[in-house]
Design an enzyme around this catalytic site. Sequence first.
Site, PDB file in Angstrom:
ATOM      1  N   ASP A  26      93.795 -27.484 -21.733  1.00  9.69           N
ATOM      2  CA  ASP A  26      94.199 -28.381 -22.813  1.00  9.69           C
ATOM      3  C   ASP A  26      94.802 -29.616 -22.162  1.00  9.69           C
ATOM      4  O   ASP A  26      95.478 -29.500 -21.140  1.00  9.69           O
ATOM      5  CB  ASP A  26      95.224 -27.695 -23.747  1.00  9.69           C
ATOM      6  CG  ASP A  26      95.232 -28.301 -25.140  1.00  9.69           C
ATOM      7  OD1 ASP A  26      95.490 -29.509 -25.242  1.00  9.69           O
ATOM      8  OD2 ASP A  26      94.984 -27.570 -26.121  1.00  9.69           O
ATOM      9  N   SER A  64      96.663 -33.605 -25.790  1.00  6.34           N
ATOM     10  CA  SER A  64      96.541 -34.849 -26.569  1.00  6.34           C
ATOM     11  C   SER A  64      96.927 -34.601 -28.016  1.00  6.34           C
ATOM     12  O   SER A  64      97.355 -35.514 -28.718  1.00  6.34           O
ATOM     13  CB  SER A  64      95.113 -35.401 -26.476  1.00  6.34           C
ATOM     14  OG  SER A  64      94.167 -34.422 -26.862  1.00  6.34           O
ATOM     15  N   SER A 107      81.960 -26.705 -38.248  1.00  5.62           N
ATOM     16  CA  SER A 107      82.696 -26.954 -39.491  1.00  5.62           C
ATOM     17  C   SER A 107      81.757 -26.920 -40.693  1.00  5.62           C
ATOM     18  O   SER A 107      80.569 -27.254 -40.576  1.00  5.62           O
ATOM     19  CB  SER A 107      83.349 -28.332 -39.387  1.00  5.62           C
ATOM     20  OG  SER A 107      83.806 -28.750 -40.643  1.00  5.62           O
ATOM     21  N   TYR A 143      83.108 -37.946 -36.965  1.00 10.44           N
ATOM     22  CA  TYR A 143      83.609 -36.600 -36.646  1.00 10.44           C
ATOM     23  C   TYR A 143      82.592 -35.546 -37.104  1.00 10.44           C
ATOM     24  O   TYR A 143      82.200 -34.664 -36.338  1.00 10.44           O
ATOM     25  CB  TYR A 143      84.973 -36.336 -37.314  1.00 10.44           C
ATOM     26  CG  TYR A 143      85.355 -34.870 -37.263  1.00 10.44           C
ATOM     27  CD1 TYR A 143      85.792 -34.295 -36.081  1.00 10.44           C
ATOM     28  CD2 TYR A 143      85.234 -34.054 -38.401  1.00 10.44           C
ATOM     29  CE1 TYR A 143      86.104 -32.936 -36.019  1.00 10.44           C
ATOM     30  CE2 TYR A 143      85.551 -32.703 -38.350  1.00 10.44           C
ATOM     31  CZ  TYR A 143      85.985 -32.147 -37.161  1.00 10.44           C
ATOM     32  OH  TYR A 143      86.279 -30.815 -37.108  1.00 10.44           O
ATOM     33  N   LYS A 145      79.957 -32.594 -34.977  1.00 12.88           N
ATOM     34  CA  LYS A 145      79.752 -31.150 -35.172  1.00 12.88           C
ATOM     35  C   LYS A 145      78.257 -30.851 -35.334  1.00 12.88           C
ATOM     36  O   LYS A 145      77.731 -29.895 -34.772  1.00 12.88           O
ATOM     37  CB  LYS A 145      80.545 -30.656 -36.389  1.00 12.88           C
ATOM     38  CG  LYS A 145      82.056 -30.738 -36.196  1.00 12.88           C
ATOM     39  CD  LYS A 145      82.529 -29.896 -35.024  1.00 12.88           C
ATOM     40  CE  LYS A 145      83.974 -30.122 -34.663  1.00 12.88           C
ATOM     41  NZ  LYS A 145      84.375 -29.513 -33.391  1.00 12.88           N
ATOM     42  N   PHE A 190      85.513 -23.005 -42.694  1.00 15.02           N
ATOM     43  CA  PHE A 190      85.809 -23.687 -43.953  1.00 15.02           C
ATOM     44  C   PHE A 190      87.209 -24.325 -43.796  1.00 15.02           C
ATOM     45  O   PHE A 190      87.379 -25.157 -42.919  1.00 15.02           O
ATOM     46  CB  PHE A 190      85.558 -22.748 -45.144  1.00 15.02           C
ATOM     47  CG  PHE A 190      84.055 -22.752 -45.453  1.00 15.02           C
ATOM     48  CD1 PHE A 190      83.152 -22.201 -44.543  1.00 15.02           C
ATOM     49  CD2 PHE A 190      83.543 -23.390 -46.561  1.00 15.02           C
ATOM     50  CE1 PHE A 190      81.764 -22.301 -44.751  1.00 15.02           C
ATOM     51  CE2 PHE A 190      82.164 -23.483 -46.790  1.00 15.02           C
ATOM     52  CZ  PHE A 190      81.279 -22.939 -45.882  1.00 15.02           C
ATOM     53  N   ASN A 228      95.180 -32.762 -43.554  1.00 13.03           N
ATOM     54  CA  ASN A 228      94.767 -31.627 -44.382  1.00 13.03           C
ATOM     55  C   ASN A 228      95.779 -31.377 -45.497  1.00 13.03           C
ATOM     56  O   ASN A 228      96.962 -31.707 -45.365  1.00 13.03           O
ATOM     57  CB  ASN A 228      94.609 -30.366 -43.526  1.00 13.03           C
ATOM     58  CG  ASN A 228      93.413 -30.472 -42.592  1.00 13.03           C
ATOM     59  OD1 ASN A 228      92.512 -31.276 -42.814  1.00 13.03           O
ATOM     60  ND2 ASN A 228      93.417 -29.677 -41.538  1.00 13.03           N
ATOM     61  N   LEU A 229      95.291 -30.774 -46.574  1.00  9.53           N
ATOM     62  CA  LEU A 229      96.119 -30.583 -47.768  1.00  9.53           C
ATOM     63  C   LEU A 229      97.361 -29.727 -47.503  1.00  9.53           C
ATOM     64  O   LEU A 229      98.469 -30.096 -47.890  1.00  9.53           O
ATOM     65  CB  LEU A 229      95.248 -29.942 -48.877  1.00  9.53           C
ATOM     66  CG  LEU A 229      95.967 -29.585 -50.171  1.00  9.53           C
ATOM     67  CD1 LEU A 229      96.528 -30.831 -50.855  1.00  9.53           C
ATOM     68  CD2 LEU A 229      95.010 -28.842 -51.122  1.00  9.53           C
ATOM     69  N   ASP A 283      84.939 -37.492 -50.495  1.00  5.08           N
ATOM     70  CA  ASP A 283      85.317 -36.095 -50.767  1.00  5.08           C
ATOM     71  C   ASP A 283      84.173 -35.355 -51.465  1.00  5.08           C
ATOM     72  O   ASP A 283      83.646 -35.848 -52.461  1.00  5.08           O
ATOM     73  CB  ASP A 283      86.549 -36.039 -51.686  1.00  5.08           C
ATOM     74  CG  ASP A 283      87.847 -36.140 -50.907  1.00  5.08           C
ATOM     75  OD1 ASP A 283      87.825 -35.901 -49.689  1.00  5.08           O
ATOM     76  OD2 ASP A 283      88.884 -36.461 -51.527  1.00  5.08           O
TER      77      ASP A 283
HETATM   78  N1  LIG Z   1      91.589 -27.438 -38.419  1.00  3.43           N
HETATM   79  C1  LIG Z   1      90.523 -27.602 -39.177  1.00  3.43           C
HETATM   80  O1  LIG Z   1      90.639 -27.845 -40.379  1.00  3.43           O
HETATM   81  C2  LIG Z   1      89.134 -27.468 -38.598  1.00  3.43           C
HETATM   82  C3  LIG Z   1      88.031 -27.270 -39.444  1.00  3.43           C
HETATM   83  C4  LIG Z   1      86.762 -27.163 -38.900  1.00  3.43           C
HETATM   84  C5  LIG Z   1      86.581 -27.262 -37.525  1.00  3.43           C
HETATM   85  N2  LIG Z   1      87.647 -27.471 -36.711  1.00  3.43           N
HETATM   86  C6  LIG Z   1      87.431 -27.578 -35.268  1.00  3.43           C
HETATM   87  O2  LIG Z   1      88.138 -26.546 -34.626  1.00  3.43           O
HETATM   88  C7  LIG Z   1      88.584 -26.972 -33.349  1.00  3.43           C
HETATM   89  C8  LIG Z   1      90.071 -26.729 -33.237  1.00  3.43           C
HETATM   90  O3  LIG Z   1      90.738 -27.406 -34.287  1.00  3.43           O
HETATM   91  P1  LIG Z   1      92.324 -27.376 -34.437  1.00  3.43           P
HETATM   92  O4  LIG Z   1      92.627 -27.565 -35.863  1.00  3.43           O
HETATM   93  O5  LIG Z   1      92.882 -26.226 -33.716  1.00  3.43           O
HETATM   94  O6  LIG Z   1      92.682 -28.734 -33.673  1.00  3.43           O
HETATM   95  P2  LIG Z   1      93.880 -29.067 -32.685  1.00  3.43           P
HETATM   96  O7  LIG Z   1      93.893 -30.556 -32.523  1.00  3.43           O
HETATM   97  O8  LIG Z   1      95.124 -28.404 -33.116  1.00  3.43           O
HETATM   98  O9  LIG Z   1      93.388 -28.389 -31.324  1.00  3.43           O
HETATM   99  C9  LIG Z   1      92.503 -29.020 -30.418  1.00  3.43           C
HETATM  100  C10 LIG Z   1      93.121 -28.949 -29.047  1.00  3.43           C
HETATM  101  O10 LIG Z   1      92.213 -29.540 -28.104  1.00  3.43           O
HETATM  102  C11 LIG Z   1      92.950 -30.348 -27.203  1.00  3.43           C
HETATM  103  N3  LIG Z   1      92.023 -31.359 -26.692  1.00  3.43           N
HETATM  104  C12 LIG Z   1      91.419 -32.363 -27.368  1.00  3.43           C
HETATM  105  N4  LIG Z   1      90.649 -33.100 -26.544  1.00  3.43           N
HETATM  106  C13 LIG Z   1      90.754 -32.539 -25.313  1.00  3.43           C
HETATM  107  C14 LIG Z   1      90.193 -32.849 -24.034  1.00  3.43           C
HETATM  108  N5  LIG Z   1      89.407 -33.915 -23.835  1.00  3.43           N
HETATM  109  N6  LIG Z   1      90.522 -32.073 -22.972  1.00  3.43           N
HETATM  110  C15 LIG Z   1      91.347 -31.000 -23.141  1.00  3.43           C
HETATM  111  N7  LIG Z   1      91.907 -30.664 -24.315  1.00  3.43           N
HETATM  112  C16 LIG Z   1      91.615 -31.436 -25.389  1.00  3.43           C
HETATM  113  C17 LIG Z   1      94.105 -30.896 -28.032  1.00  3.43           C
HETATM  114  O11 LIG Z   1      95.213 -31.284 -27.232  1.00  3.43           O
HETATM  115  C18 LIG Z   1      94.444 -29.714 -28.928  1.00  3.43           C
HETATM  116  O12 LIG Z   1      95.415 -28.873 -28.357  1.00  3.43           O
HETATM  117  C19 LIG Z   1      88.164 -28.431 -33.232  1.00  3.43           C
HETATM  118  O13 LIG Z   1      86.942 -28.482 -32.538  1.00  3.43           O
HETATM  119  C20 LIG Z   1      87.985 -28.856 -34.655  1.00  3.43           C
HETATM  120  O14 LIG Z   1      87.071 -29.922 -34.782  1.00  3.43           O
HETATM  121  C21 LIG Z   1      88.922 -27.555 -37.218  1.00  3.43           C
END
Ligand SMILES: NC(=O)c1ccc[n+]([C@@H]2O[C@H](COP(=O)([O-])OP(=O)(O)OC[C@H]3O[C@@H](n4cnc5c(N)ncnc54)[C@H](O)[C@@H]3O)[C@@H](O)[C@H]2O)c1
Length: 338
Positions: free
Chosen positions: A31, A34, A125, A150, A154, A179, A200-201, A299
């Site tokens: 990680d 960021s 997603s 974004y 995906k 979801f 997010n909501l 939306d």
């Molecule tokens: N949370 C949601 O609603 C949701 C829904 C659908 C899909 N997703 C997908 O699920 C995954 C996780 O989502 P989340 O909600 O846990 O997000 P998050 O931002 O909490 O977690 C992502 C993590 O990746 C790290 N990261 C980002 N870019 C990086 C890089 N270049 N190198 C190393 N680390 C990096 C960030 O620091 C963070 O800790 C993502 O791919 C997101 O697109 C999330």
Amino acid sequence: MKILVTGGLGFIGSHTVVELQNEGYEVVIIDDCSNSSEDVLDGIVAITGKKPLFEKLDLKEKDKVVDFFKRHHDIEGVIHFAASKAVGESVEKPLLYYENNIGTLVYILNELSKKAQANFIFSSSCTVYGQADELPITENAPVKTAESPYGNTKQMGEEIIADTCRVTKGLQAISLRYFNPMGAHPSVEIGELPKGVPQNLVPFITQTGIGLRKELSVFGDDYPTPDGTCIRDYIHVVDLAKAHVVALQRLLNRANESNYEVYNLGTGKGSSVLEVINSFEKVSGNKLNYKIVDRRQGDVISAYADTTKANNVLGWKAKSTLDEAMKSAWDWEQKIRN
Ligand SMILES: NC(=O)c1ccc[n+]([C@@H]2O[C@H](COP(=O)([O-])OP(=O)(O)OC[C@H]3O[C@@H](n4cnc5c(N)ncnc54)[C@H](O)[C@@H]3O)[C@@H](O)[C@H]2O)c1
């Protein structure tokens, strides 16, 4: 068995690390912090009693990714969460999203393609479906033109994985289409930590409930739904995390029917914005300050999963109710603000 979890300090990643460690896997987290903090490691240790290996590394740095896989040649599976996820920001800065979400995926797949056998799980997603023509949404629903860069990352990500699996014999992959993840670990040691204004909501609701935000804007109450507000499928993050372990085991056990598979991860139940607000008021005992405003562009009206495939093929089913997930989100909000 050593499993790499990219983005393992993030919201969904940290909960998945806990479930992996609970099942006895050895976890290495990459990680760059960021959108997270190293303190999350303490929460993981508090729950599991075990500190995962952690490398602070930016996956956009290709040389470092190559070097990582050289040093950790014994990695048996990769769960790739790391990505940027703010839809609005992706519209403003598309190249940042293509670089971080696509570039890093390509670098990792490149390294996995060099291995005789590799297992890969991708965070996708339900945004890939847009406004689906039929509800609930099955995995066979057509992928619609993405509404944002974004969302496009995906869709492209899934295509890149499918193309790579087609020509890479040893690579097995699963895309999981989430979801709407919400909630926190019941121990309240880890949860969602949105930076800035929540997108997010649910975190917006809990931040409003705790007084960090003045009021919640509900975007439109004139949609063709029973109460006029948009409908989504809210899934407890712990249920979601467990699905990753099950999906990974399917690949490790070579139980997969195809070397690239796709699953919806949701509860199968849609909840409207007003139902989510009601749930918050019920579990917190607080009235939420909200107002109805105009619809927001982009939306979708209603999206909830048909989870038959995940239920029958993966043998996984979301267990928590909306109220249980909301209670955990509220407990977490109270803990981090106090
Ligand atoms: N949370 C949601 O609603 C949701 C829904 C659908 C899909 N997703 C997908 O699920 C995954 C996780 O989502 P989340 O909600 O846990 O997000 P998050 O931002 O909490 O977690 C992502 C993590 O990746 C790290 N990261 C980002 N870019 C990086 C890089 N270049 N190198 C190393 N680390 C990096 C960030 O620091 C963070 O800790 C993502 O791919 C997101 O697109 C999330």
